[in-house]
Design a protein around this motif. Structure first.
Motif, short mmCIF file in Angstrom:
data_model
loop_
_atom_site.label_atom_id
_atom_site.label_comp_id
_atom_site.label_asym_id
_atom_site.label_seq_id
_atom_site.Cartn_x
_atom_site.Cartn_y
_atom_site.Cartn_z
N GLU A 1 0.63 -1.35 0.01
CA GLU A 1 0.20 -0.10 -0.07
C GLU A 1 0.83 1.09 -0.05
OE1 GLU A 1 -2.94 0.38 2.92
OE2 GLU A 1 -3.53 -1.85 2.75
N LEU A 2 1.87 1.29 0.70
CA LEU A 2 2.82 2.39 0.93
C LEU A 2 3.51 2.59 -0.22
CD1 LEU A 2 3.94 2.19 4.72
CD2 LEU A 2 2.45 3.62 3.70
N ILE A 3 3.94 1.71 -1.08
CA ILE A 3 4.71 1.80 -2.29
C ILE A 3 3.91 2.24 -3.48
CG2 ILE A 3 5.69 0.38 -4.19
CD1 ILE A 3 7.03 -1.26 -1.85
N GLY A 4 2.44 1.72 -3.11
CA GLY A 4 1.43 2.43 -4.25
C GLY A 4 1.24 3.64 -3.90
N VAL A 5 1.29 4.25 -2.66
CA VAL A 5 1.01 5.57 -2.51
C VAL A 5 2.05 6.48 -3.21
CG1 VAL A 5 0.89 7.34 -0.81
CG2 VAL A 5 -0.39 5.32 -0.55
N LEU A 6 3.45 5.93 -2.80
CA LEU A 6 4.63 6.62 -3.59
C LEU A 6 4.45 6.59 -4.81
CD1 LEU A 6 7.71 7.45 -3.16
CD2 LEU A 6 7.99 5.18 -3.53
N VAL A 7 4.24 5.81 -5.80
CA VAL A 7 3.93 5.52 -6.99
C VAL A 7 2.91 6.58 -7.50
CG1 VAL A 7 3.44 4.08 -9.07
CG2 VAL A 7 4.96 3.39 -7.50
N ILE B 1 -10.13 4.94 9.21
CA ILE B 1 -11.07 4.12 8.44
C ILE B 1 -10.99 2.60 8.69
CG2 ILE B 1 -11.64 3.13 6.15
CD1 ILE B 1 -10.69 5.92 4.67
N ALA B 2 -9.91 2.05 9.17
CA ALA B 2 -9.98 0.73 9.62
C ALA B 2 -10.64 0.55 11.07
CB ALA B 2 -8.73 0.01 9.63
N GLY B 3 -10.62 1.71 11.83
CA GLY B 3 -11.22 1.64 12.90
C GLY B 3 -10.27 1.23 14.00
N VAL B 4 -8.83 1.46 13.81
CA VAL B 4 -7.84 1.34 14.73
C VAL B 4 -6.94 2.46 14.82
CG1 VAL B 4 -7.89 -1.20 14.61
CG2 VAL B 4 -6.37 0.09 13.06
N GLY B 5 -6.07 2.56 15.94
CA GLY B 5 -4.98 3.75 15.76
C GLY B 5 -4.14 3.49 15.05
N PRO B 6 -3.24 4.41 14.56
CA PRO B 6 -2.19 4.38 13.63
C PRO B 6 -1.05 3.23 14.05
CG PRO B 6 -2.68 6.50 13.92
CD PRO B 6 -3.39 5.88 14.87
N ARG B 7 -0.90 3.27 15.54
CA ARG B 7 0.24 2.45 16.01
C ARG B 7 -0.08 0.96 15.93
NH1 ARG B 7 4.51 3.60 19.96
NH2 ARG B 7 3.82 5.81 19.35
N GLU B 8 -1.30 0.66 16.12
CA GLU B 8 -1.99 -0.69 15.82
C GLU B 8 -1.99 -1.13 14.35
OE1 GLU B 8 -4.03 1.47 17.65
OE2 GLU B 8 -3.06 0.93 19.44
N MET B 9 -2.18 -0.32 13.55
CA MET B 9 -2.35 -0.52 11.96
C MET B 9 -0.92 -0.62 11.58
SD MET B 9 -4.70 -0.40 9.59
CE MET B 9 -4.60 -0.47 7.76
N TRP B 10 0.13 0.17 11.70
CA TRP B 10 1.19 0.37 11.05
C TRP B 10 2.25 -0.38 12.02
CZ3 TRP B 10 0.29 0.87 6.29
CH2 TRP B 10 -0.78 1.39 5.73
N GLY B 11 2.25 -0.31 13.00
CA GLY B 11 3.35 -0.76 14.23
C GLY B 11 3.40 -2.32 14.13
N ARG B 12 4.82 -2.73 14.51
CA ARG B 12 4.84 -4.32 14.25
C ARG B 12 4.61 -4.85 15.81
NH1 ARG B 12 5.67 -6.72 9.51
NH2 ARG B 12 6.30 -5.08 7.86
N PRO C 1 4.17 14.67 4.34
CA PRO C 1 2.72 15.02 4.69
C PRO C 1 1.68 14.13 3.99
CG PRO C 1 3.89 16.92 4.31
CD PRO C 1 4.78 15.87 4.06
N VAL C 2 1.92 13.63 2.60
CA VAL C 2 1.04 12.93 2.15
C VAL C 2 0.86 11.51 2.68
CG1 VAL C 2 0.89 11.82 -0.02
CG2 VAL C 2 1.14 14.21 -0.18
N VAL C 3 2.24 10.92 2.73
CA VAL C 3 2.18 9.44 3.41
C VAL C 3 1.77 9.58 4.70
CG1 VAL C 3 3.89 7.79 4.06
CG2 VAL C 3 4.25 8.64 1.86
N TYR C 4 2.29 10.52 5.60
CA TYR C 4 1.64 10.64 7.10
C TYR C 4 0.30 10.85 6.90
CZ TYR C 4 1.36 11.95 12.04
OH TYR C 4 1.14 11.89 13.30
N GLY C 5 -0.56 11.40 6.19
CA GLY C 5 -1.82 11.79 5.95
C GLY C 5 -2.48 10.54 5.71
N TYR C 6 -1.86 9.62 4.63
CA TYR C 6 -2.46 8.49 4.26
C TYR C 6 -2.43 7.48 5.13
CZ TYR C 6 -3.09 3.87 2.19
OH TYR C 6 -3.38 2.74 1.62
N MET C 7 -1.49 7.38 6.08
CA MET C 7 -1.34 6.42 7.09
C MET C 7 -2.36 6.71 8.46
SD MET C 7 2.82 5.81 7.35
CE MET C 7 2.86 4.57 8.56
N LEU C 8 -2.70 7.99 8.51
CA LEU C 8 -3.57 8.31 9.71
C LEU C 8 -4.86 7.84 9.01
CD1 LEU C 8 -2.14 11.80 11.21
CD2 LEU C 8 -2.37 9.39 11.98
#
Length: 90
Positions: free
Chosen positions: A8-14, A79-90, A67-74
């Protein structure tokens, strides 16, 4: 195996790079007069990319990506109903 979130993040970059080079970059160049720093694909492509990233429009491209990637991640996490740390963290 590649994680779906990485894809997803690579897609946002492209997508960001394509939109910037096709729409935003020329609009910024026309509005500010930085038209000389457009991406020229004739000749050596490595030199053309180097000219693009060392120009004013290139710096706007690079600095605008954060800012575009950070905004996308937030937004994607909310939208998924979770916090950014839970979604993107390991």
């Amino acid at each position: 195996m590649v994680d779906r979130r990485q894809v997803e993040l690579i897609g946002v970059l492209v997508f960001y790079f394509a939109i910037y080079t096709a729409v935003l970059g020329p609009a910024i160049g026309g509005a500010t007069g930085f038209e000389k720093s457009a991406l020229d694909l004739s000749g050596d492509r490595g030199a053309a990319l180097l000219r693009m990233f060392t120009s004013v429009r290139g710096w706007i491209l690079v600095l605008g990506f954060g800012p575009v990637v950070y905004g996308y991640m937030l937004t994607r996490a909310r939208i998924a109903g979770v916090g950014p740390r839970e979604m993107w963290g390991r």
